[in-house]
Design an enzyme around this catalytic site. Sequence first.
Site, PDB file in Angstrom:
ATOM      1  N   PHE A 182       0.957  -1.191  -0.005  1.00  0.00           N
ATOM      2  CA  PHE A 182      -0.037   0.040   0.064  1.00  0.00           C
ATOM      3  C   PHE A 182       0.914   1.187   0.084  1.00  0.00           C
ATOM      4  CE2 PHE A 182      -2.185  -3.374   2.397  1.00  0.00           C
ATOM      5  CZ  PHE A 182      -3.310  -3.507   1.358  1.00  0.00           C
ATOM      6  N   LEU A 183       1.862   1.412  -1.076  1.00  0.00           N
ATOM      7  CA  LEU A 183       2.795   2.468  -0.824  1.00  0.00           C
ATOM      8  C   LEU A 183       2.337   3.323  -2.145  1.00  0.00           C
ATOM      9  CD1 LEU A 183       6.113  -0.065  -1.295  1.00  0.00           C
ATOM     10  CD2 LEU A 183       4.801   0.863   0.724  1.00  0.00           C
ATOM     11  N   ARG A 184       2.731   4.734  -1.782  1.00  0.00           N
ATOM     12  CA  ARG A 184       2.363   5.845  -2.521  1.00  0.00           C
ATOM     13  C   ARG A 184       3.640   6.269  -3.252  1.00  0.00           C
ATOM     14  NH1 ARG A 184       0.890  10.344   1.685  1.00  0.00           N
ATOM     15  NH2 ARG A 184       2.517   8.820   2.748  1.00  0.00           N
ATOM     16  N   CYS A 214      -2.347   0.861 -11.280  1.00  0.00           N
ATOM     17  CA  CYS A 214      -3.241   0.108 -10.135  1.00  0.00           C
ATOM     18  C   CYS A 214      -4.680   0.738  -9.953  1.00  0.00           C
ATOM     19  CB  CYS A 214      -2.456   0.328  -8.638  1.00  0.00           C
ATOM     20  SG  CYS A 214      -1.086  -0.687  -8.447  1.00  0.00           S
ATOM     21  N   ALA A 259      -8.705  18.064  -5.818  1.00  0.00           N
ATOM     22  CA  ALA A 259      -9.087  18.207  -6.975  1.00  0.00           C
ATOM     23  C   ALA A 259      -8.135  18.306  -8.205  1.00  0.00           C
ATOM     24  CB  ALA A 259     -10.061  19.171  -7.163  1.00  0.00           C
ATOM     25  N   GLY A 317      -2.780   8.303 -12.297  1.00  0.00           N
ATOM     26  CA  GLY A 317      -2.422   7.435 -13.600  1.00  0.00           C
ATOM     27  C   GLY A 317      -1.671   6.287 -13.112  1.00  0.00           C
ATOM     28  N   ASN A 364      -7.688   0.105  -3.397  1.00  0.00           N
ATOM     29  CA  ASN A 364      -7.574   0.833  -4.676  1.00  0.00           C
ATOM     30  C   ASN A 364      -8.717   1.413  -5.189  1.00  0.00           C
ATOM     31  OD1 ASN A 364      -4.805   0.390  -4.682  1.00  0.00           O
ATOM     32  ND2 ASN A 364      -4.666  -1.201  -6.263  1.00  0.00           N
ATOM     33  N   LEU A 415      -8.541  13.831  -1.414  1.00  0.00           N
ATOM     34  CA  LEU A 415      -9.752  14.777  -1.819  1.00  0.00           C
ATOM     35  C   LEU A 415      -9.183  15.784  -2.547  1.00  0.00           C
ATOM     36  CD1 LEU A 415     -12.414  14.797   1.062  1.00  0.00           C
ATOM     37  CD2 LEU A 415     -12.462  13.703  -1.192  1.00  0.00           C
TER      38      LEU A 415
END
Length: 215
Positions: free
Chosen positions: A102-104, A213, A205, A210, A161, A203
């Site tokens: 669960f990596l950003r 996942c 905008a 991209g 996801n 949240l």
Amino acid sequence: GLTELVKKNIKSQNLNFSNSINELPFSPDAIFIAVGTPSDADSKADLSYIFTAVNEIAKSIKKYTVIVTKSTVPIGTNEKIKEILGGSVQEALFDVASNPEFLREGCAIKDFLYGDRVVIGAENEKAMDVLSKIYEPISQNGSIILKTSIVSAEIIKYSSNAFLATKISFINEMSDLCQKVGGNIYDVAHGMGLDKRIGNQFLNAGPGFGGSCFP
């Protein structure tokens, strides 16, 4: 922080690199499959890299080993991995487990070491114990270790996801609405995020998302 972490652990001999699994100087307790699963033309996950890795692993197992899927894979993939391994490896020598990431992007080191949770999906306590021991230092950092079934672990990854993609898509719809009626999307997002049931993450905008996942 990746460069410093790699240099530190190479120096302490905690980290080695090889392009051949047969060159390992030891028989591992666990092997993590962390290869790409890009979307094909039909938006389905291409699992060819996964199965290539599994076939290579099958040739190298000499003692009991937990084969861990780290890659993002469709539900049921780990059952297929088990079938492939079972075709050439004694059942007593392996277990299959699901351990989704669960990596950003850009925050992977922090998210790994100090993540919200570590999800371990396995079929028995023996496999659970191996992975729990590996992740013990992470749990001491505050991450919750969630033990569940393989299928539930696969679903947790996909549903997480899907939900995050929904939040991004939703706030962009609200941005379009604000532009039409004269609202301020930043105030709207802030007002929504103050609700603890919703939260303010994802949240923002903007251009959407991209990668492979979320789509």
